[in-house]
Design an enzyme around this catalytic site. Structure first.
Site, PDB file in Angstrom:
ATOM      1  N   HIS A 159       0.824  -1.213   0.000  1.00  0.00           N
ATOM      2  CA  HIS A 159       0.000   0.000   0.000  1.00  0.00           C
ATOM      3  C   HIS A 159       0.864   1.272   0.000  1.00  0.00           C
ATOM      4  O   HIS A 159       0.698   2.145  -0.843  1.00  0.00           O
ATOM      5  CB  HIS A 159      -0.877   0.031   1.265  1.00  0.00           C
ATOM      6  CG  HIS A 159      -1.605  -1.235   1.558  1.00  0.00           C
ATOM      7  ND1 HIS A 159      -2.769  -1.611   0.934  1.00  0.00           N
ATOM      8  CD2 HIS A 159      -1.325  -2.230   2.443  1.00  0.00           C
ATOM      9  CE1 HIS A 159      -3.186  -2.774   1.418  1.00  0.00           C
ATOM     10  NE2 HIS A 159      -2.326  -3.171   2.329  1.00  0.00           N
TER      11      HIS A 159
HETATM   12  O1  RIB Z   1      -4.587  -0.481   5.269  1.00  0.00           O
HETATM   13  C1  RIB Z   1      -3.236  -0.447   4.926  1.00  0.00           C
HETATM   14  C2  RIB Z   1      -2.549   0.664   5.629  1.00  0.00           C
HETATM   15  O2  RIB Z   1      -2.659   0.478   7.046  1.00  0.00           O
HETATM   16  C3  RIB Z   1      -1.039   0.720   5.349  1.00  0.00           C
HETATM   17  O3  RIB Z   1      -0.617   2.046   5.439  1.00  0.00           O
HETATM   18  C4  RIB Z   1      -0.467  -0.089   6.477  1.00  0.00           C
HETATM   19  O4  RIB Z   1       0.880   0.291   6.787  1.00  0.00           O
HETATM   20  C5  RIB Z   1      -1.362   0.310   7.616  1.00  0.00           C
HETATM   21  O5  RIB Z   1      -0.913   1.546   8.130  1.00  0.00           O
END
Ligand code: RIB
Ligand code: CA
Length: 353
Positions: A275
């Protein structure tokens, strides 16, 4: 932000993270990019508590010889609700199985919110904000200085899920779910910035298509000149540690192995969704994705929908759009770029040691 093709300038970034595993990879990716000028790394409670986030930030920066970058510590928790963390996803310290060298440097005296305000006042219109954790500290900064959104060159947020399931509740994504009030305040605060500087939002609808595999890690290690072959298998004993000769490869491999195991244990396969690194790449070159404009708001009161990001695609609320939602990208091209850049960084750090 301009496309990379004509890039001649470096992009100065304020990076606000809840360093976890994919935040770690995002930070390394930014340090690997010559066109990224990481001005400050701000620590927000999320995956792990704030102090641990800051320690992880310091450790990664020192490992990469970047003791020049300010690390600030943010609030202990969300604006108005108790902090929830997720060590089961990111490991007890937030970096999977990696055991990072104890950082020697300390965080700066000022808070993350104070750093947001001061830096955007010092460099109005120059800085791009990148938030890959809960929006707590950006919301606190905007409470301190409501003009802050107008002094950012741009903002990229990893968060939310648009017409797509959540990963924390059936409808809520983690970063938003940790502090829905902060997210609602931030999206509202950006409702009157010029459209071309509306926040870019990278939600699960796109970031869950950025899929790291053990083969990517093998290639990363190979390109970094690390030995032996870095092979991570679902059949390995959980917690198997890397023996890579290159220490950046070793720490990254130990970190993402934990993520592979987490995704497998949650029926998503022995893979890892990257992500935050994707959001980091967008912050440097927004032309790598395509976007849909919408008015975004966040549910804060719903009994079962709290933390849901809602996109009004057709102006039914009669409010101006305040977000550019990342909708499509070339996943393979991004992952190839990520691996290549990380390998270059790993080689460079090894040569400097
Ligand atoms: O949902 C994914 C996000 O939540 C990413 O940024 C992961 O590191 C957590 O912070
Ligand atoms: Ca994160």
């Amino acid at each position: 932000m301009k496309g990379m093709a004509e890039r001649t300038d470096r992009i100065p970034l304020i990076v606000d993270v809840d360093t976890g595993i994919d935040d770690s990879v995002a930070l390394l990716y930014l340090l690997a990019r010559d066109d990224a000028d990481v001005v400050a790394v701000l620590s927000t409670a999320g995956n792990v508590p704030t102090a641990q986030v800051a320690a992880n930030n310091l450790a990664w920066l020192e490992l990469c010889g970047r003791t020049d970058v300010e690390v600030a510590v943010g609030a202990d928790g969300p604006l108005s609700t108790p902090l929830r963390t997720t060590e089961d996803t990111h490991g007890p310290q937030g970096v999977g199985y990696a055991v990072l060298p104890e950082p020697r440097l300390r965080p700066s005296e000022r808070s993350a919110a104070e750093a947001w305000v001061a830096l955007t006042r010092e460099r109005p219109g120059e800085l791009v904000g990148l938030v890959t954790g809960p929006l707590t500290n950006l919301a606190l900064a905007i409470r301190l200085d409501p003009e802050l959104p107008h002094r950012l060159r741009g903002l990229v947020v990893m968060g939310g899920a648009f017409d797509y399931p959540g990963n924390t509740t059936p409808v809520a994504e983690w970063n938003i779910s940790v502090d829905p009030e902060a997210a609602a305040e931030v999206f509202a605060a950006f409702s009157d910035v010029p459209h071309e500087r509306s926040p870019i939002v990278c939600g699960l609808n796109l970031t869950e298509r950025i899929i790291l595999t053990p083969e990517h890690v093998r290639r990363f290690a190979e390109l970094a000149g690390s030995t032996p072959t870095e092979s991570i298998s679902a059949d390995d004993r959980p917690g198997t540690r890397s023996t890579a000769s290159n220490r950046v490869v070793r720490h990254v491999s130990d970190a993402v192995r934990f993520y592979f195991e987490f995704h497998r244990d949650h029926a998503q396969g022995f893979i890892a969704h990257l992500h935050d690194p994707f959001a980091a790449a967008v912050a440097l070159d927004s032309t790598i994705a395509r976007y849909r404009s919408a008015t975004v708001d966040v549910e804060t009161d719903g009994r079962i929908t709290r933390g849901q990001t809602v996109a009004d695609w057709h102006g039914l609320w009669g409010r101006s759009s305040n977000a550019q939602i990342a909708w499509e990208t070339d996943e393979k091209a991004f992952l190839d770029d990520l691996i290549t850049r990380l390998a270059g960084l790993a080689r460079r750090i090894e040569r400097q040691s």
